[in-house]
Enzyme design. Structure first.
Site, short mmCIF file in Angstrom:
data_model
loop_
_atom_site.label_atom_id
_atom_site.label_comp_id
_atom_site.label_asym_id
_atom_site.label_seq_id
_atom_site.Cartn_x
_atom_site.Cartn_y
_atom_site.Cartn_z
N GLY A 142 108.88 36.34 22.58
CA GLY A 142 109.66 36.76 24.00
C GLY A 142 109.20 35.95 25.15
O GLY A 142 108.28 35.28 25.28
N ARG A 143 109.41 36.50 26.27
CA ARG A 143 108.88 36.18 27.45
C ARG A 143 107.37 35.99 27.64
O ARG A 143 106.81 35.00 27.97
CB ARG A 143 109.67 37.10 29.01
CG ARG A 143 111.03 36.79 29.20
CD ARG A 143 111.36 37.45 30.32
NE ARG A 143 112.71 37.41 30.52
CZ ARG A 143 113.72 38.11 30.32
NH1 ARG A 143 113.23 39.27 29.56
NH2 ARG A 143 114.86 38.00 30.74
N ILE A 220 99.02 44.27 23.45
CA ILE A 220 99.21 44.55 24.95
C ILE A 220 100.76 44.79 24.90
O ILE A 220 101.45 44.63 25.88
CB ILE A 220 99.11 43.40 25.72
CG1 ILE A 220 99.79 41.99 25.01
CG2 ILE A 220 97.62 43.16 26.18
CD1 ILE A 220 101.02 41.42 25.27
N ARG A 222 103.26 47.70 22.73
CA ARG A 222 103.21 49.15 22.78
C ARG A 222 102.25 49.93 21.78
O ARG A 222 102.04 49.17 20.62
CB ARG A 222 104.64 49.79 22.46
CG ARG A 222 105.36 49.72 23.87
CD ARG A 222 105.10 50.53 24.75
NE ARG A 222 106.02 50.58 26.01
CZ ARG A 222 105.49 49.96 27.11
NH1 ARG A 222 104.62 49.44 27.13
NH2 ARG A 222 106.45 50.06 28.18
N GLU A 251 98.87 57.46 23.56
CA GLU A 251 98.18 57.57 25.02
C GLU A 251 98.80 58.79 25.90
O GLU A 251 100.00 58.91 25.70
CB GLU A 251 98.32 56.43 25.72
CG GLU A 251 99.59 55.65 26.11
CD GLU A 251 99.59 54.42 26.49
OE1 GLU A 251 100.11 54.14 28.11
OE2 GLU A 251 99.28 53.30 26.05
N HIS A 269 95.76 50.87 30.02
CA HIS A 269 97.22 50.45 30.25
C HIS A 269 97.38 49.73 31.53
O HIS A 269 97.93 50.14 32.48
CB HIS A 269 97.95 51.39 30.12
CG HIS A 269 99.49 51.05 29.58
ND1 HIS A 269 100.35 51.82 29.02
CD2 HIS A 269 100.05 49.98 29.94
CE1 HIS A 269 101.56 50.98 28.68
NE2 HIS A 269 101.67 49.98 29.41
#
Length: 302
Positions: A142-143, A220, A222, A251, A269
Protein backbone atom coordinates in the site's frame (compact mmCIF):
# COMPACT_ATOMS: atom_id res chain seq x y z
CA UNK A 1 -6.70 21.36 19.89
CA UNK A 2 -6.96 24.86 18.42
CA UNK A 3 -8.48 23.50 15.22
CA UNK A 4 -10.97 21.35 17.14
CA UNK A 5 -11.94 24.14 19.51
CA UNK A 6 -12.60 26.44 16.56
CA UNK A 7 -15.32 24.07 15.38
CA UNK A 8 -16.60 22.21 18.46
CA UNK A 9 -17.11 22.31 22.18
CA UNK A 10 -14.19 20.07 23.16
CA UNK A 11 -13.72 17.80 26.16
CA UNK A 12 -10.05 16.83 26.49
CA UNK A 13 -9.07 13.60 28.23
CA UNK A 14 -5.48 14.55 28.96
CA UNK A 15 -3.90 11.16 29.63
CA UNK A 16 -2.43 8.44 27.45
CA UNK A 17 -3.90 5.31 29.07
CA UNK A 18 -6.61 3.77 26.87
CA UNK A 19 -10.28 4.43 27.64
CA UNK A 20 -11.59 1.84 30.07
CA UNK A 21 -14.81 -0.13 29.52
CA UNK A 22 -17.04 2.50 31.14
CA UNK A 23 -15.33 5.40 29.36
CA UNK A 24 -15.74 3.71 25.97
CA UNK A 25 -19.47 3.38 26.48
CA UNK A 26 -19.81 6.88 27.92
CA UNK A 27 -17.97 8.27 24.89
CA UNK A 28 -20.62 6.82 22.56
CA UNK A 29 -23.50 7.94 24.78
CA UNK A 30 -22.38 11.44 25.79
CA UNK A 31 -20.64 13.00 22.79
CA UNK A 32 -21.58 13.82 19.22
CA UNK A 33 -18.10 12.85 18.01
CA UNK A 34 -15.08 11.02 19.39
CA UNK A 35 -11.43 11.36 18.36
CA UNK A 36 -9.90 8.10 19.69
CA UNK A 37 -6.33 6.85 19.59
CA UNK A 38 -4.65 3.47 19.19
CA UNK A 39 -5.55 1.79 22.49
CA UNK A 40 -9.22 2.82 22.63
CA UNK A 41 -10.94 -0.48 21.82
CA UNK A 42 -14.36 0.23 20.39
CA UNK A 43 -15.14 -3.44 19.79
CA UNK A 44 -18.45 -5.13 19.02
CA UNK A 45 -19.27 -5.54 22.72
CA UNK A 46 -19.10 -1.78 23.25
CA UNK A 47 -21.55 -1.13 20.41
CA UNK A 48 -23.81 -3.93 21.66
CA UNK A 49 -24.09 -2.11 24.98
CA UNK A 50 -24.78 1.22 23.24
CA UNK A 51 -26.95 0.20 20.25
CA UNK A 52 -28.17 3.76 19.60
CA UNK A 53 -25.14 5.96 20.22
CA UNK A 54 -25.24 9.73 20.27
CA UNK A 55 -21.81 9.75 18.62
CA UNK A 56 -21.96 10.00 14.85
CA UNK A 57 -18.26 9.53 14.11
CA UNK A 58 -15.09 7.96 15.49
CA UNK A 59 -12.35 10.05 13.86
CA UNK A 60 -9.36 7.85 14.63
CA UNK A 61 -6.00 9.50 15.27
CA UNK A 62 -3.84 7.17 13.14
CA UNK A 63 -4.00 5.11 10.01
CA UNK A 64 -4.47 1.73 11.72
CA UNK A 65 -7.97 1.17 13.09
CA UNK A 66 -8.01 -2.49 14.06
CA UNK A 67 -8.92 -1.38 17.61
CA UNK A 68 -12.29 -0.26 16.20
CA UNK A 69 -14.87 -2.75 14.95
CA UNK A 70 -15.75 -0.84 11.78
CA UNK A 71 -18.63 -3.17 10.89
CA UNK A 72 -20.23 -2.84 14.31
CA UNK A 73 -19.80 0.92 14.09
CA UNK A 74 -21.42 1.02 10.66
CA UNK A 75 -24.35 -1.07 11.89
CA UNK A 76 -24.81 1.45 14.71
CA UNK A 77 -24.76 4.35 12.27
CA UNK A 78 -21.31 5.57 13.32
CA UNK A 79 -18.79 6.71 10.71
CA UNK A 80 -15.16 5.63 11.21
CA UNK A 81 -12.32 7.62 9.67
CA UNK A 82 -8.52 7.51 9.85
CA UNK A 83 -5.45 9.58 8.88
CA UNK A 84 -3.66 7.66 6.11
CA UNK A 85 -1.60 10.13 4.10
CA UNK A 86 0.00 11.87 7.07
CA UNK A 87 1.83 8.79 8.34
CA UNK A 88 3.27 7.28 5.17
CA UNK A 89 6.76 8.73 5.04
CA UNK A 90 7.37 8.69 8.79
CA UNK A 91 6.44 5.01 9.03
CA UNK A 92 8.58 4.13 6.02
CA UNK A 93 11.48 5.96 7.65
CA UNK A 94 11.10 3.81 10.77
CA UNK A 95 11.22 0.67 8.61
CA UNK A 96 14.56 1.78 7.20
CA UNK A 97 15.74 2.71 10.70
CA UNK A 98 14.99 -0.83 11.86
CA UNK A 99 16.64 -2.40 8.81
CA UNK A 100 19.85 -0.45 9.39
CA UNK A 101 19.89 -0.77 13.17
CA UNK A 102 19.34 -4.52 13.08
CA UNK A 103 21.67 -5.26 10.17
CA UNK A 104 24.49 -3.17 11.60
CA UNK A 105 23.86 -4.16 15.24
CA UNK A 106 23.46 -0.52 16.25
CA UNK A 107 21.39 -1.13 19.38
CA UNK A 108 23.77 -3.84 20.56
CA UNK A 109 26.74 -1.58 19.88
CA UNK A 110 25.28 1.32 21.82
CA UNK A 111 24.52 -0.93 24.80
CA UNK A 112 28.12 -2.17 24.69
CA UNK A 113 29.51 1.37 24.68
CA UNK A 114 27.20 2.73 27.37
CA UNK A 115 28.07 -0.21 29.62
CA UNK A 116 31.76 0.73 29.35
CA UNK A 117 32.65 -2.56 27.66
CA UNK A 118 33.97 -1.19 24.35
CA UNK A 119 37.67 -2.01 23.97
CA UNK A 120 38.27 0.02 20.80
CA UNK A 121 38.09 -0.66 17.08
CA UNK A 122 38.94 -4.11 15.79
CA UNK A 123 38.78 -5.64 12.30
CA UNK A 124 36.23 -8.29 13.26
CA UNK A 125 34.38 -6.41 15.99
CA UNK A 126 30.56 -6.60 15.79
CA UNK A 127 30.36 -7.59 12.17
CA UNK A 128 26.83 -7.11 10.86
CA UNK A 129 25.06 -7.50 7.54
CA UNK A 130 25.59 -5.22 4.55
CA UNK A 131 22.35 -3.61 3.35
CA UNK A 132 23.24 -2.03 0.00
CA UNK A 133 22.44 -4.20 -2.99
CA UNK A 134 20.51 -6.84 -1.04
CA UNK A 135 16.94 -8.05 -1.65
CA UNK A 136 13.98 -6.71 0.32
CA UNK A 137 10.67 -8.55 0.50
CA UNK A 138 7.77 -6.25 1.35
CA UNK A 139 4.56 -7.81 2.65
CA UNK A 140 1.77 -5.39 1.77
CA UNK A 141 2.29 -2.85 -1.00
CA UNK A 142 0.00 0.00 0.00
CA UNK A 143 1.10 3.59 0.55
CA UNK A 144 3.65 2.66 3.20
CA UNK A 145 4.92 -0.41 1.36
CA UNK A 146 5.53 1.68 -1.75
CA UNK A 147 7.34 4.34 0.28
CA UNK A 148 9.58 1.63 1.77
CA UNK A 149 10.22 0.23 -1.72
CA UNK A 150 11.31 3.65 -2.99
CA UNK A 151 13.74 4.11 -0.12
CA UNK A 152 15.20 0.63 -0.50
CA UNK A 153 15.56 0.82 -4.29
CA UNK A 154 16.73 4.39 -4.80
CA UNK A 155 18.56 4.79 -1.49
CA UNK A 156 20.28 1.42 -1.16
CA UNK A 157 20.12 -0.14 -4.62
CA UNK A 158 18.09 -3.04 -3.28
CA UNK A 159 16.13 -5.51 -5.37
CA UNK A 160 12.46 -5.31 -4.43
CA UNK A 161 10.06 -8.23 -4.33
CA UNK A 162 6.66 -7.96 -2.73
CA UNK A 163 3.57 -9.89 -1.74
CA UNK A 164 0.16 -8.23 -1.96
CA UNK A 165 -3.36 -9.63 -1.82
CA UNK A 166 -4.29 -7.88 -5.09
CA UNK A 167 -2.23 -7.71 -8.28
CA UNK A 168 -0.32 -4.45 -8.82
CA UNK A 169 1.05 -3.46 -12.21
CA UNK A 170 3.23 -0.53 -11.10
CA UNK A 171 4.51 0.27 -7.61
CA UNK A 172 6.77 3.15 -8.62
CA UNK A 173 10.05 1.22 -8.69
CA UNK A 174 11.27 -1.92 -10.46
CA UNK A 175 9.70 -4.68 -8.37
CA UNK A 176 8.42 -8.23 -8.74
CA UNK A 177 5.18 -9.44 -7.19
CA UNK A 178 5.65 -12.91 -5.70
CA UNK A 179 4.00 -15.38 -3.36
CA UNK A 180 4.28 -14.93 0.38
CA UNK A 181 6.89 -17.66 0.84
CA UNK A 182 9.13 -16.15 -1.84
CA UNK A 183 8.86 -12.68 -0.30
CA UNK A 184 9.78 -14.17 3.08
CA UNK A 185 12.93 -15.62 1.51
CA UNK A 186 14.42 -12.16 0.83
CA UNK A 187 17.47 -10.87 2.70
CA UNK A 188 15.25 -8.38 4.54
CA UNK A 189 11.52 -8.88 5.10
CA UNK A 190 9.33 -5.90 5.99
CA UNK A 191 5.70 -6.33 6.99
CA UNK A 192 3.51 -3.34 6.05
CA UNK A 193 -0.05 -4.71 5.91
CA UNK A 194 -3.00 -3.15 7.75
CA UNK A 195 -4.15 -4.76 10.98
CA UNK A 196 -7.48 -6.51 11.45
CA UNK A 197 -9.06 -9.94 11.30
CA UNK A 198 -7.90 -10.57 7.72
CA UNK A 199 -4.23 -10.21 8.65
CA UNK A 200 -4.21 -11.56 12.22
CA UNK A 201 -1.20 -13.91 12.56
CA UNK A 202 -0.52 -13.61 8.83
CA UNK A 203 3.12 -14.31 9.71
CA UNK A 204 3.55 -17.48 11.75
CA UNK A 205 5.84 -20.43 12.13
CA UNK A 206 5.41 -21.62 8.53
CA UNK A 207 6.22 -18.19 7.12
CA UNK A 208 9.31 -17.84 9.32
CA UNK A 209 10.42 -21.26 8.09
CA UNK A 210 10.60 -19.79 4.57
CA UNK A 211 13.19 -17.20 5.64
CA UNK A 212 16.92 -17.55 5.08
CA UNK A 213 19.13 -18.21 8.08
CA UNK A 214 20.76 -14.85 7.29
CA UNK A 215 17.38 -13.12 6.93
CA UNK A 216 16.28 -10.15 9.01
CA UNK A 217 12.60 -9.64 9.84
CA UNK A 218 11.05 -6.17 10.29
CA UNK A 219 7.52 -5.34 11.48
CA UNK A 220 6.12 -1.80 11.33
CA UNK A 221 2.48 -2.77 10.69
CA UNK A 222 0.49 -4.02 13.68
CA UNK A 223 1.74 -6.35 16.38
CA UNK A 224 -0.92 -9.02 15.97
CA UNK A 225 -0.11 -9.47 12.29
CA UNK A 226 2.76 -11.58 13.63
CA UNK A 227 2.46 -14.64 15.85
CA UNK A 228 4.83 -13.30 18.49
CA UNK A 229 5.39 -16.71 20.04
CA UNK A 230 6.45 -18.11 16.66
CA UNK A 231 8.85 -15.19 16.17
CA UNK A 232 10.43 -15.74 19.58
CA UNK A 233 10.84 -19.46 18.90
CA UNK A 234 12.39 -18.76 15.49
CA UNK A 235 14.88 -16.30 16.95
CA UNK A 236 15.77 -18.47 19.94
CA UNK A 237 16.46 -21.39 17.61
CA UNK A 238 18.80 -19.21 15.52
CA UNK A 239 16.78 -19.87 12.37
CA UNK A 240 17.01 -16.22 11.25
CA UNK A 241 19.68 -13.60 11.85
CA UNK A 242 17.58 -11.01 13.66
CA UNK A 243 14.48 -8.86 13.85
CA UNK A 244 13.52 -5.21 14.18
CA UNK A 245 10.16 -4.38 15.74
CA UNK A 246 8.21 -1.19 16.32
CA UNK A 247 4.93 -2.93 17.25
CA UNK A 248 3.99 -5.84 19.49
CA UNK A 249 1.12 -8.29 19.71
CA UNK A 250 0.08 -7.25 23.23
CA UNK A 251 1.70 -3.83 23.51
CA UNK A 252 2.79 -2.18 25.67
CA UNK A 253 3.72 -5.62 26.98
CA UNK A 254 6.86 -6.94 25.30
CA UNK A 255 7.91 -10.56 25.97
CA UNK A 256 10.93 -10.89 28.24
CA UNK A 257 12.27 -13.43 25.75
CA UNK A 258 12.43 -10.73 23.05
CA UNK A 259 14.07 -8.23 25.39
CA UNK A 260 16.73 -10.82 26.26
CA UNK A 261 17.81 -11.27 22.63
CA UNK A 262 20.73 -9.09 21.51
CA UNK A 263 19.96 -9.55 17.80
CA UNK A 264 16.55 -7.88 18.08
CA UNK A 265 15.97 -4.12 17.77
CA UNK A 266 13.00 -3.01 19.87
CA UNK A 267 11.41 0.42 19.46
CA UNK A 268 8.42 1.73 21.49
CA UNK A 269 6.00 2.23 18.58
CA UNK A 270 7.81 5.27 17.17
CA UNK A 271 6.45 4.96 13.62
CA UNK A 272 4.81 8.39 13.50
CA UNK A 273 6.60 9.99 16.45
CA UNK A 274 7.59 13.32 14.91
CA UNK A 275 5.85 16.53 15.96
CA UNK A 276 5.00 17.67 12.44
CA UNK A 277 3.62 14.23 11.58
CA UNK A 278 1.47 13.95 14.71
CA UNK A 279 0.22 17.51 14.10
CA UNK A 280 -0.75 16.58 10.54
CA UNK A 281 -2.53 13.48 11.84
CA UNK A 282 -4.50 15.54 14.35
CA UNK A 283 -5.48 18.13 11.77
CA UNK A 284 -6.58 15.38 9.39
CA UNK A 285 -8.72 13.79 12.11
CA UNK A 286 -10.34 17.17 12.85
CA UNK A 287 -10.95 17.71 9.13
CA UNK A 288 -12.84 14.40 9.09
CA UNK A 289 -14.98 15.60 12.00
CA UNK A 290 -15.69 18.97 10.42
CA UNK A 291 -16.65 17.41 7.09
CA UNK A 292 -19.24 15.16 8.70
CA UNK A 293 -20.96 17.94 10.61
CA UNK A 294 -20.82 20.24 7.59
CA UNK A 295 -22.72 17.62 5.62
CA UNK A 296 -19.77 16.96 3.33
CA UNK A 297 -18.15 13.68 2.37
CA UNK A 298 -15.75 12.51 5.10
CA UNK A 299 -12.42 12.53 3.25
CA UNK A 300 -10.89 9.53 5.03
CA UNK A 301 -13.89 7.34 5.80
CA UNK A 302 -12.90 3.67 6.20
Amino acid sequence: MEAAEAAFEVTLRDETAPLDAEELRDALRDFDAVLPTLGDRFDAAVFADVPQPRARILANFGVGYNHIDAEAARAAGVVVSNTPGAVTDATADIALTLILMTARRAGEGERLLRAGRWQGWGPVQMLGAHVTGKTVGIIGMGRIGKAIARRCHFGFGMTVVFHNRSALADVGVPATQVGLAQAMAADFVVVAVPGGAATHHLIGINEFAAMQSSGIFINISRGDVVDEGALVATLQAGLIAGAGLDVYEFEPKVPAALIALENVTLLPHLGTAALEVRTAMGLMAVANLVALFDGAEVPNRV
